[in-house]
Design an enzyme around this catalytic site. Structure first.
Site, PDB file in Angstrom:
ATOM      1  N   ASP A  66      -0.931   0.966  -9.873  1.00  0.00           N
ATOM      2  CA  ASP A  66      -1.531   1.620 -10.444  1.00  0.00           C
ATOM      3  C   ASP A  66      -1.926   2.023  -8.928  1.00  0.00           C
ATOM      4  O   ASP A  66      -2.362   1.050  -8.060  1.00  0.00           O
ATOM      5  CB  ASP A  66      -3.053   1.872 -10.820  1.00  0.00           C
ATOM      6  CG  ASP A  66      -2.623   1.984 -12.274  1.00  0.00           C
ATOM      7  OD1 ASP A  66      -1.688   1.240 -12.847  1.00  0.00           O
ATOM      8  OD2 ASP A  66      -3.548   1.556 -13.306  1.00  0.00           O
ATOM      9  N   TYR A  68      -4.955   3.199  -6.427  1.00  0.00           N
ATOM     10  CA  TYR A  68      -6.351   2.907  -6.170  1.00  0.00           C
ATOM     11  C   TYR A  68      -7.552   4.337  -7.191  1.00  0.00           C
ATOM     12  O   TYR A  68      -6.821   5.308  -6.544  1.00  0.00           O
ATOM     13  CB  TYR A  68      -6.904   2.910  -4.564  1.00  0.00           C
ATOM     14  CG  TYR A  68      -6.782   1.796  -3.993  1.00  0.00           C
ATOM     15  CD1 TYR A  68      -6.419   0.474  -4.130  1.00  0.00           C
ATOM     16  CD2 TYR A  68      -4.938   2.216  -2.326  1.00  0.00           C
ATOM     17  CE1 TYR A  68      -6.102  -0.951  -3.508  1.00  0.00           C
ATOM     18  CE2 TYR A  68      -4.474   1.505  -2.289  1.00  0.00           C
ATOM     19  CZ  TYR A  68      -5.344   0.016  -2.039  1.00  0.00           C
ATOM     20  OH  TYR A  68      -4.162  -1.094  -1.429  1.00  0.00           O
ATOM     21  N   PHE A  79      -0.456   0.364  -1.868  1.00  0.00           N
ATOM     22  CA  PHE A  79      -0.963  -0.528  -0.927  1.00  0.00           C
ATOM     23  C   PHE A  79      -1.904  -0.021  -0.196  1.00  0.00           C
ATOM     24  O   PHE A  79      -2.623  -0.130   0.783  1.00  0.00           O
ATOM     25  CB  PHE A  79       0.052  -1.640  -0.325  1.00  0.00           C
ATOM     26  CG  PHE A  79       0.113  -2.899  -1.502  1.00  0.00           C
ATOM     27  CD1 PHE A  79      -0.739  -4.163  -1.995  1.00  0.00           C
ATOM     28  CD2 PHE A  79       1.577  -3.230  -2.148  1.00  0.00           C
ATOM     29  CE1 PHE A  79      -0.595  -4.624  -2.666  1.00  0.00           C
ATOM     30  CE2 PHE A  79       2.028  -3.753  -3.111  1.00  0.00           C
ATOM     31  CZ  PHE A  79       0.942  -4.494  -3.634  1.00  0.00           C
ATOM     32  N   HIS A 188       1.168 -11.616  -6.666  1.00  0.00           N
ATOM     33  CA  HIS A 188       0.597 -11.091  -5.827  1.00  0.00           C
ATOM     34  C   HIS A 188      -0.168 -11.043  -4.824  1.00  0.00           C
ATOM     35  O   HIS A 188      -0.391 -12.655  -4.551  1.00  0.00           O
ATOM     36  CB  HIS A 188      -0.388 -10.237  -7.116  1.00  0.00           C
ATOM     37  CG  HIS A 188      -0.153  -8.918  -6.833  1.00  0.00           C
ATOM     38  ND1 HIS A 188      -1.325  -8.220  -5.568  1.00  0.00           N
ATOM     39  CD2 HIS A 188       0.092  -7.086  -7.080  1.00  0.00           C
ATOM     40  CE1 HIS A 188      -1.661  -7.213  -5.607  1.00  0.00           C
ATOM     41  NE2 HIS A 188      -0.711  -6.283  -6.372  1.00  0.00           N
TER      42      HIS A 188
END
Length: 227
Positions: A66, A68, A79, A188
């Protein structure tokens, strides 16, 4: 919604915008805006990952989930955050692994734009989110669209490195042709999971070794000191 600024992707993806799922997604986003909800990133950045990295230049794909969901963070690259925004925890861990793997000193910002200019596609699975509501736009159609993006890279490119961090990314990339591309998997980089195998995965050096072995050239993972 269109790919006017991403012409290299249009032959592979233009037809998606006429599909029923995309029409439903457009209506959902219109309704969200009409109800005065704040959506991130700004609509001008929904397809920024594709605009920043042309299809014929893709060398590495990093899959996120998703955008931020707090103000001034998201700008369409997984990221990555805008200049001046604090580096998020997962990205800090990515920097730690870069330092361990390649000796690259972490920078004090989280703006990853220079990677995209080298053929690193920073693709989220879902391209929008409501402010302060993580995952709020999941299951609305974006996942189907970004599946088509990954299919386009899988089918139309050669010798691409896919970095699949976490079970979500690994499931999404399950169909990638491992004979044609390199798929690297790890937990992750979030603080909850990074110590279970993301740290020490050495994906960045492995990616560069593969790219160089196939005549595609290494990625310079060193970000500029100033965004």
């Amino acid at each position: 919604m269109a790919l006017d600024q991403a012409p290299s992707w249009q032959p592979a993806l233009a037809g998606e915008f006429e599909q029923p799922y995309m029409q439903a997604l457009k209506q959902f986003l219109r309704d969200e805006k009409d109800s005065q909800k704040t959506i991130y990133p700004h609509s001008s950045h929904w397809f920024h990952a594709l605009e920043a990295t042309p299809l014929d230049q893709v060398r590495v794909v990093i899959l996120g989930q998703d955008p931020y969901h707090q103000p001034d963070q998201a700008h369409g690259l997984c990221f990555s955050v805008r200049p001046g925004v604090r580096v998020p925890p997962s990205l800090r861990n990515i920097y730690k692994e870069l330092q361990s793997d390649l000796g690259i000193e972490p920078v004090q910002h989280g703006y990853l734009e220079s990677w995209t200019r080298q053929g690193v596609l920073l693709l989220n699975s879902v391209l929008t989110v409501e402010q302060s509501r993580a995952g709020s736009h999941q299951g609305k159609g974006w996942e189907q669209f970004t599946d088509r993006v990954i299919h386009a890279v899988n089918d139309r490119c050669e010798h691409v490195v896919f970095l699949l961090w976490g079970s979500y990314a690994q499931k999404k990339g399950a169909f990638i042709d491992r004979q044609r591309h390199l798929v690297l998997q790890a937990p992750h980089p979030s603080p909850l999971a990074a110590h279970r195998g993301f740290f020490g995965c050495r994906h960045f050096s492995q990616a560069n070794a593969y790219l160089e072995a196939h005549g595609r050239g290494a990625i310079d993972w060193q970000l500029p000191a100033q965004p």
